[in-house]
Design a protein around this motif. Structure first.
Motif, mmCIF file in Angstrom:
data_model
loop_
_atom_site.group_PDB
_atom_site.id
_atom_site.type_symbol
_atom_site.label_atom_id
_atom_site.label_comp_id
_atom_site.label_asym_id
_atom_site.label_seq_id
_atom_site.Cartn_x
_atom_site.Cartn_y
_atom_site.Cartn_z
ATOM 1 N N SER A 162 42.099 13.153 53.383
ATOM 2 C CA SER A 162 43.455 12.804 52.561
ATOM 3 C C SER A 162 44.534 14.063 52.570
ATOM 4 O O SER A 162 43.847 14.911 52.016
ATOM 5 C CB SER A 162 43.076 12.022 51.252
ATOM 6 N N LEU A 198 42.262 6.326 52.275
ATOM 7 C CA LEU A 198 42.382 7.838 51.804
ATOM 8 C C LEU A 198 43.622 8.229 52.208
ATOM 9 O O LEU A 198 44.290 9.292 51.538
ATOM 10 C CB LEU A 198 41.138 8.664 52.450
ATOM 11 N N ASN A 199 44.297 8.164 53.363
ATOM 12 C CA ASN A 199 45.610 8.544 53.871
ATOM 13 C C ASN A 199 46.565 7.896 53.104
ATOM 14 O O ASN A 199 47.693 8.527 52.996
ATOM 15 C CB ASN A 199 45.649 8.074 55.265
ATOM 16 N N GLN A 200 46.402 7.110 52.151
ATOM 17 C CA GLN A 200 47.326 6.409 51.285
ATOM 18 C C GLN A 200 47.277 6.989 49.732
ATOM 19 O O GLN A 200 48.106 6.515 48.766
ATOM 20 C CB GLN A 200 47.430 5.094 51.134
ATOM 21 N N ILE A 201 46.396 7.902 49.587
ATOM 22 C CA ILE A 201 46.248 8.125 48.029
ATOM 23 C C ILE A 201 47.348 8.780 47.460
ATOM 24 O O ILE A 201 47.850 8.466 46.500
ATOM 25 C CB ILE A 201 44.935 8.973 47.729
#
Length: 209
Positions: A162, A198-201
């Protein structure tokens, strides 16, 4: 608390470290692997793409392609071969760097280490500040490095996926530091979310304090 240290695309990164002329364009790392289609006892080497940089990925060049297919997608793709001896030297340098940060660390893969922060009071009390200092200490290596902190070793590796959870060191002509939006990560932060979230946290998922 644990900190993971990851050099993204380690084998490719060390080859591009001193080649800014190549790094700015599409590049793919190739290696020869046994050809599974051969029916003879002698093994035939078959080159495949091992890793690509961001510029190459924009042309849909991906790991596992043959050089012929990769060049069909990106005619101006630069193909470079891995250098095992150079990789060993850089892995040794990373090992020395980790040892300078703390005594209790483990190599989990090439270019990936986990450091136990229990014996480093400053890291336990001020994790973000410690991570920035650790990255600044890594600048002589001139390699891209991601540091992620979490309660367990596995979570520290996972947090590295992330952008909001990893502290990063990159290089242009000078080092570029980017500190994590959230200094530490716990599994409860995504316990109702898929791993790819996780990439959008940073934009869609608010972490609990």
């Amino acid at each position: 608390m644990y900190a993971s240290f990851q050099v993204p695309l380690f084998s490719l990164a060390i080859l591009l470290r001193d080649r800014p002329d190549l790094a700015s364009g599409p590049v793919a790392l190739i290696r020869s692997t046994p050809d599974p289609d051969t029916s003879t006892s002698s093994t035939t080497a078959k080159p495949v793409i091992l890793a690509v940089n961001h510029a190459a990925a924009q042309y849909r060049v991906t790991k596992g392609l043959s050089p012929t297919k990769a060049l069909a997608r990106c005619p101006h793709l630069n193909l470079i071969s891995s250098n095992p001896a150079d990789e060993c030297l850089h892995q040794d340098a990373l090992r020395d760097y980790l040892a300078s940060l703390g005594p209790d660390f483990e190599e989990t893969a090439t270019g990936i280490f986990i450091l136990d922060l229990l014996s480093i009071p400053h890291a336990m009390k001020f994790p973000g500040e410690w991570a920035e200092q650790a990255l600044r200490k890594a600048t002589p290596l001139r390699l891209p490095i991601d540091i992620s902190l979490a309660r367990t070793p596995d979570l520290s590796i996972l947090a590295g996926q992330s952008p909001a959870l990893r502290h990063t060191l990159r290089f242009n002509s000078d080092p570029i530091f980017c500190m994590a939006q959230h200094p530490t990560f716990a599994i409860r932060h995504i316990d109702s979310q898929p791993i790819h979230s996780l990439n959008q946290i940073s934009t869609e998922i608010a972490l609990e304090s």
